[in-house]
Write an enzyme that holds these catalytic residues in place. Structure first.
Site, mmCIF file in Angstrom:
data_model
loop_
_atom_site.group_PDB
_atom_site.id
_atom_site.type_symbol
_atom_site.label_atom_id
_atom_site.label_comp_id
_atom_site.label_asym_id
_atom_site.label_seq_id
_atom_site.Cartn_x
_atom_site.Cartn_y
_atom_site.Cartn_z
ATOM 1 N N GLY A 154 35.918 44.082 9.866
ATOM 2 C CA GLY A 154 35.334 42.757 9.745
ATOM 3 C C GLY A 154 34.574 42.544 8.452
ATOM 4 O O GLY A 154 34.368 43.462 7.649
ATOM 5 N N HIS A 155 34.136 41.300 8.267
ATOM 6 C CA HIS A 155 33.472 40.923 7.013
ATOM 7 C C HIS A 155 32.135 41.645 6.852
ATOM 8 O O HIS A 155 31.371 41.804 7.787
ATOM 9 C CB HIS A 155 33.296 39.404 6.916
ATOM 10 C CG HIS A 155 32.596 38.780 8.081
ATOM 11 N ND1 HIS A 155 32.657 37.436 8.343
ATOM 12 C CD2 HIS A 155 31.824 39.299 9.060
ATOM 13 C CE1 HIS A 155 31.952 37.153 9.412
ATOM 14 N NE2 HIS A 155 31.430 38.270 9.865
#
Length: 346
Positions: A252-253
């Site tokens: 994920g970011h």
């Protein structure tokens, strides 16, 4: 069996040549006859002209019956073996096997220094020396690709991306908003640098948060097939040197993965979590967002991590707990099921 359609056997190799090649990672054995070794095979299939290896003790029984002329074994191996098989002791027998593969085999497929006619390369892109750019590759403006790199068919390299030297990007890879170091391998179908899963909810509507971070990948990293690595929302997504990430992993970011960590297939790491150096996440492990996983942590397969973990811990289960607690819970659960079943029968 190794297919000659894809790999060229460089043998036969003399046993003494093999020992010389591996001399710095093995204990050279005494040999009575310098025979020619034609191939590398598993213990069960090896012939008197083959060499084999043993790294998993589960297969040590096959050493008694193998026909292999020689076998690489762990340094501390003292078990029984065919007396006709020369044992070559190594500190890390699996590592020695990997080196031996390089000594015996090379891929038939080659990559000449060439840009294929069907590739689309922007005028402002910088392509290093001795690079191969495959069919239908798209390279946008201001991309920089280092010397001796390979970009295989159908891959997309978005505007401003930097790829270091000696990279190998396999087929149908998409890379945007990313800076990549040297000696990086990215396997087919990987997607890197797309928006992360970031939304703000206002009055029942989910509003997209514009992601202004990037992805930074260090040196000597391998990234598996069909992996997805989101770019950061504000902080960058970072994968440090020497990491190995298996197929079908979601990162994920804003995630940071420390040097030398290994992440096995189908694991998922939610946004803004930090994985320390030399961690190991088993298959299908889930890491919740905004967590700190300490250096050297190991998480058993399918573990669900919902809180911070101190360095050096081994955990398992969902929610993840210390590994011995997880084993105790599993035993207690089995006992409860047995007790419940016996009561139902009554």
């Amino acid at each position: 069996m190794v297919s000659s359609n894809f790999y060229k056997n460089l043998g036969p190799r003399k046993l003494t040549a093999i020992i010389d090649f591996l001399h710095d990672i093995i204990e050279p054995p005494k040999i009575h006859e310098d025979i020619a070794i034609h191939d590398i095979k598993i213990l069960q299939e090896a012939s008197p002209n083959d060499i084999s290896f043993l790294s998993n003790p589960k297969y040590s029984e096959f050493l008694k019956t193998t026909k292999a002329a020689a076998c690489i074994v762990p340094k501390n191996f003292t078990g029984e073996a065919n007396p006709n098989t020369v044992l070559i002791h190594a500190e890390n027998s699996y590592f020695a096997y990997g080196k031996l593969i390089d000594f015996f085999y090379t891929p038939i497929k080659s990559y000449p220094a060439k840009i294929m006619k069907s590739a689309i390369v922007a005028d402002s892109a910088t392509i290093g020396k001795n690079c191969y750019i495959g069919h239908n590759v798209v390279i946008e403006d201001d991309v920089i690709i280092g010397d001796n790199s390979i970009i295989e068919a159908g891959s997309f390299i978005g505007r401003g991306v930097t790829i270091g030297r000696n990279a190998r990007i396999e087929q149908h890879v998409s890379i945007n908003y990313t800076i990549i170091g040297d000696e990086v391998v990215i396997l087919a179908g990987a997607k890197i640098g797309q928006d992360g899963f970031g939304f703000s909810t206002e009055k029942g509507v989910h509003h997209k948060i514009f992601h202004i971070g990037i992805v930074k990948i260090g040196n000597n990293v391998e990234i598996g097939s069909n992996i997805t690595i989101d770019r950061g929302s504000l902080q960058d997504t970072i994968i440090e040197d020497l990491c190995r990430i298996d197929n079908l992993v979601q990162i994920g970011h804003g995630v940071k993965i420390g040097k030398g960590s290994i992440i096995v297939a189908q694991a998922g790491i939610a946004g803004s979590s930090t994985i320390g150096k030399y961690c190991a996440l088993g298959g299908q492990v889930g890491i919740a967002g905004h967590l700190n996983i300490g250096d050297g942590t190991q998480v058993a397969a399918q573990g669900g991590v919902a809180q911070n973990i101190e360095a050096g811990k081994i955990v398992g289960g969902s929610p993840a707990v210390p590994i011995m607690d997880w084993h105790r819970q599993s035993i207690i659960m089995k006992q409860l099921v047995k007790t419940s079943n016996s009561k139902l029968k009554k």
